[in-house]
Design an enzyme around this catalytic site. Structure first.
Site, PDB file in Angstrom:
ATOM      1  N   GLU A   1      24.272  -8.799 -33.647  1.00  0.00           N
ATOM      2  CA  GLU A   1      24.654  -8.171 -34.908  1.00  0.00           C
ATOM      3  C   GLU A   1      24.310  -6.690 -34.918  1.00  0.00           C
ATOM      4  OE1 GLU A   1      23.746 -12.118 -37.670  1.00  0.00           O
ATOM      5  OE2 GLU A   1      22.764 -10.219 -38.116  1.00  0.00           O
TER       6      GLU A   1
ATOM      7  N   CYS B   1      21.827  -0.006 -37.713  1.00  0.00           N
ATOM      8  CA  CYS B   1      20.754  -0.910 -37.306  1.00  0.00           C
ATOM      9  C   CYS B   1      21.254  -1.691 -36.102  1.00  0.00           C
ATOM     10  CB  CYS B   1      20.390  -1.857 -38.446  1.00  0.00           C
ATOM     11  SG  CYS B   1      19.075  -3.030 -38.037  1.00  0.00           S
TER      12      CYS B   1
ATOM     13  N   CYS C   1      15.438 -13.977 -30.385  1.00  0.00           N
ATOM     14  CA  CYS C   1      14.090 -13.411 -30.416  1.00  0.00           C
ATOM     15  C   CYS C   1      13.076 -14.530 -30.224  1.00  0.00           C
ATOM     16  CB  CYS C   1      13.847 -12.714 -31.755  1.00  0.00           C
ATOM     17  SG  CYS C   1      12.226 -11.903 -31.905  1.00  0.00           S
TER      18      CYS C   1
ATOM     19  N   CYS D   1       8.933 -15.300 -36.197  1.00  0.00           N
ATOM     20  CA  CYS D   1       8.588 -14.998 -37.594  1.00  0.00           C
ATOM     21  C   CYS D   1       9.330 -15.964 -38.514  1.00  0.00           C
ATOM     22  CB  CYS D   1       8.940 -13.554 -37.930  1.00  0.00           C
ATOM     23  SG  CYS D   1       8.050 -12.345 -36.911  1.00  0.00           S
TER      24      CYS D   1
ATOM     25  N   CYS E   1      12.551 -15.017 -40.767  1.00  0.00           N
ATOM     26  CA  CYS E   1      13.600 -14.234 -40.105  1.00  0.00           C
ATOM     27  C   CYS E   1      14.624 -15.153 -39.444  1.00  0.00           C
ATOM     28  CB  CYS E   1      12.986 -13.295 -39.067  1.00  0.00           C
ATOM     29  SG  CYS E   1      14.189 -12.271 -38.197  1.00  0.00           S
TER      30      CYS E   1
ATOM     31  N   CYS F   1      19.109 -10.228 -41.258  1.00  0.00           N
ATOM     32  CA  CYS F   1      19.319 -10.076 -39.820  1.00  0.00           C
ATOM     33  C   CYS F   1      19.351 -11.443 -39.144  1.00  0.00           C
ATOM     34  CB  CYS F   1      18.194  -9.226 -39.237  1.00  0.00           C
ATOM     35  SG  CYS F   1      18.370  -8.933 -37.478  1.00  0.00           S
TER      36      CYS F   1
END
Length: 341
Positions: A92, A105, A112, A116, A119, A333
């Site tokens: 993205e 961004c 990832c 977290c 997220c 995100c």
């Protein structure tokens, strides 16, 4: 034979490479300008280079390009792209329009591994790092699609930038090169959840970028509940690294603080936050989080966020509440990528 990813080379690397191909050193700068100023994705477009040289480059090299898999446009002008990479994976990129200019961004990884809890990017884990060319191409393709110039960059998309350290640093140096986009380092912000050893490594480079720390909690216990990296690096270790970064670079650090209902939004949290940040220049960015499917956390009430900001002000901590853009599209995100998957 696998072709060479020529867009990931800095000018010095590119010069060495083209000389080894038998081309002239000055050809490297010509190619570099075509790639990083003019955004070409075909060697045929490099019209000031001989046909023979273009054919040789086409045989040996590839120019990374992205495909727009999906595009969402918000009523406020924010554009969110789902870009398909050459291997079929998707990432993205978000273009945000402000009065002072356009900000982008960008993502640094496919997925990832930081975990977290609030997220969407981390759902499904990390697949791979992005090549430097794939980070660059997010900006280049967005400029081509919109016709608008990007003046500010935020490394805060999918992935942990410091977990892809070498490629991200090369990206910063290429995008700020006078022979490329020549974007000022002061217009670049890098966000990390707190990979402590890499913060020390980044400090030694003495770049002019802004370092943003995703803090989101004021005690180790609370931070471990939402950010597993705290199991590896405590708040004390993280803040020590931040102080060293400020000492080495003279740059103010921005602290990102996602306001999570019932988790980190009390007046006591504000007091603890002010104590954590005492003694060095900093800024706090209070973030009303976007709802994420599969996450047990929700956004703090607007009144609570404002009271938190006011408490910090009384404690001499400069804090602003982030303006939320793209609320009518998949704003958080990683959401668009997850929907696509």
């Amino acid at each position: 034979m696998e072709k060479v990813d020529i867009k990931s080379f800095n000018l010095e690397q590119l010069t060495e490479y083209v000389k080894n191909l038998g081309l002239k050193a000055f050809n490297a700068k010509q190619i570099y300008i075509w790639l990083h100023q003019k955004n070409v994705t075909s060697f045929d477009d490099m019209t000031n280079i001989s046909k023979q040289a273009r054919e040789l480059l086409s045989e040996k090299c590839t120019i990374t390009k992205l495909e727009i898999a999906q595009k969402q446009v918000s009523v406020d002008g924010t554009i969110k792209y789902l870009y398909r990479l050459p291997d079929g994976n998707c990432i993205e990129t978000v273009l945000m329009r402000y009065e002072h200019g356009n900000s982008i961004c960008v993502s640094s990884q496919v997925g990832c591994r930081m975990g977290c809890k609030f997220c969407a990017s981390t759902q499904g884990g990390k697949i791979r790092d992005l090549a430097t060319s794939e980070i660059l191409s997010q900006l280049y393709t967005t400029e081509q699609d919109t016709g608008d110039r990007v003046s500010n960059i935020v490394l805060m998309g999918i992935g942990e930038p410091l977990d892809n350290f070498d490629n991200v640093i090369r990206f910063i140096k290429i995008i700020t090169s006078p022979d490329g986009k020549n974007i000022s380092q002061r217009n670049i912000s890098l966000s990390t959840c707190g990979v402590v050893p890499k913060i020390y490594e980044l400090a030694k480079l003495k770049l002019g970028i802004t370092l943003s720390i995703s803090l989101h909690a004021t005690t180790n216990e609370a931070r471990k509940r939402t950010m597993p990296i705290t199991n590896a690096y405590s708040l004390e270790e993280l803040m020590k690294a931040c102080r060293e970064y400020t000492k080495q670079t003279g740059r103010r650090i921005s602290f990102e603080y996602a306001m999570i209902k019932g988790e980190n939004d009390t007046q006591e949290d504000a007091i603890r936050l002010s104590k954590l940040l005492s003694g060095f220049i900093n800024h706090v960015n209070l973030i009303p989080i976007n709802p994420v499917d599969g996450s047990p956390f929700s956004q703090s009430d607007a009144r609570i966020i404002k009271e938190f900001q006011n408490k910090l002000a009384k404690l001499n901590v400069n804090a602003t509440i982030r303006r939320r853009l793209g609320q009518d599209i998949s704003a958080a995100c990683g959401q668009l990528r997850n929907e696509h998957r």
